[in-house]
Design a protein around this motif. Sequence first.
Motif, PDB file in Angstrom:
ATOM      1  N   ASP A   1     -10.411  -1.425   1.275  1.00 42.07           N
ATOM      2  CA  ASP A   1     -10.953  -1.326  -0.077  1.00 42.07           C
ATOM      3  C   ASP A   1     -12.405  -1.768   0.009  1.00 42.07           C
ATOM      4  OD1 ASP A   1      -8.506  -0.576  -1.055  1.00 42.07           O
ATOM      5  OD2 ASP A   1      -8.120  -2.437  -2.151  1.00 42.07           O
TER       6      ASP A   1
ATOM      7  N   LYS B   1       0.837  -1.206   0.000  1.00 42.55           N
ATOM      8  CA  LYS B   1       0.000   0.000   0.000  1.00 42.55           C
ATOM      9  C   LYS B   1       0.875   1.261   0.000  1.00 42.55           C
ATOM     10  CE  LYS B   1      -4.222  -1.600  -0.187  1.00 42.55           C
ATOM     11  NZ  LYS B   1      -5.074  -1.315  -1.358  1.00 42.55           N
TER      12      LYS B   1
ATOM     13  N   GLU C   1     -13.036  -3.586  -6.929  1.00 39.23           N
ATOM     14  CA  GLU C   1     -12.808  -2.458  -6.017  1.00 39.23           C
ATOM     15  C   GLU C   1     -13.453  -1.179  -6.550  1.00 39.23           C
ATOM     16  OE1 GLU C   1      -8.614  -1.500  -5.432  1.00 39.23           O
ATOM     17  OE2 GLU C   1      -9.213   0.557  -4.971  1.00 39.23           O
TER      18      GLU C   1
HETATM   19 MG    MG Z   1      -6.877   0.856  -4.730  1.00 38.28          MG
END
Ligand code: MG
Length: 427
Positions: free
Chosen positions: A341, A323, A350
């Motif tokens: 998400d 991330k 997503e």
């Molecule tokens: Mg994303």
Amino acid sequence: MDQAKDYVGKEISIGAWVTNKRSSGKIAFLQLRDGTNFFQGIVLKNEVGEELFDTAKSLTQETSIIVKGIVQEDTRSKLGYELLITGIEVVGESHDYPITPKEHGTDFLMDHRHLWLRSSKQHAIMKIRNEIIRATYEFFNKEGFMKVDPPILTGSAPEGTTELFHTKYFDEEAYLSQSGQLYMEAAAMAFGKVFSFGPTFRAEKSKTRRHLIEFWMIEPEMAFMHQEQSLEVQEKYVAYLVQSVLDNCDLFLDTLERDKELLKKYTQLPYDRISYDDAVALLIENGFDDIVWGDDFGSPHETFIANQSDKPVFILNYPKAIKPFYMKEHPERTDVVLCADMIAPEGYGEIIGGSEREVDYDRLSQQIEKFGLSTEDYSWYLDLRKYGSVPHSGFGLGLERMVTWISGTEHIRESIPFPRLLNRIYP
Ligand code: MG
Ligand code: 4AD
């Protein structure tokens, strides 16, 4: 014709295009589009006389006309109203319109996107897109957010440096914005609760049904807010969008043959939450042998997890290593971050990415260096941690992902008027 109910029995005059027609000896049916809707116009030879009837019969596909007629209720049509035509004036002729009622291949339609937008399904998707835009502004205004516009030409790369569109900014190097988030964090410190809504650019070499090169993102950012409360804003927002489309786009959902019972379920809160750890364990238990802790999920993984619920699902606390640098570390663990998400049902993947932001000056500058970014470029961003830093969280919702899911469209390219795709910048 979106105001037809106020004009029943009255004669009106409107601009329209002919989308189709059929006729017999005494009656002609014109399928018309006035921009707001598709509707039928009826021409009765005995009422209008030979000349007007012949004009009606000679109209070709996409001829533009000013049509006069009396609005009547019509229980057989989806719109519920039709026009008993009393006059037709041709404005612009149209010959050999390339998109005919027969089937065309996708490439052909994409090459004719400037015309394809007139087709009833494309028209319906764009109307739903417009409703989602309208409802977004309504929601955030109601919730006390202020709209702030981050720059599009920028020197910062919040989501990693691999997918940037580079451009010259006079003598400097700049990029097209891949997220306004960092600027929205500055705005949140000035105005509390803010949101942006703007174009976003990602030079992603992925050719999937979920990826655009240029898309529109809504990015709320909230001061004095932890991730848990941000999740509540997210689900409330998404449910609000679904409800608004149900309330205001009934006809367009019908045009797209969208299952409204499914959509109704998506307005029920709360949405389920599952941790990344549990999601990985669940996938492995269910025979996915291509995933280990630490991997990012692909669409089959996301779809499997989403299928455990009949509403969108939050996947929480991903590994730190996959991330972006700005996410806040979990208070009890160094290997995951406070993020989530939101995964849409029905395999749409997503739709939201969000997190709580790192607020500790030292930890954040270490992260910036670790990600190979220059602390000099980000010194303004680090300043936010020097002067009255507060816990804050935010998220980004991809407009076209949302439109694709709500409208039940197969591919994201139909959810934006003029898609920018890998290998396509025409028209
Ligand atoms: Mg994303
Ligand atoms: O997950 P992403 O990359 O998150 C951010 O950009 C954060 N800075 C947001 C924030 O916290 N303010 O992107 C957010 C969303 C995704 O969930 C997806 O809906 C959409 O943007 N998105 C795309 N949509 C279409 N095509 C692409 N290539 C997309 N990439 C992301």
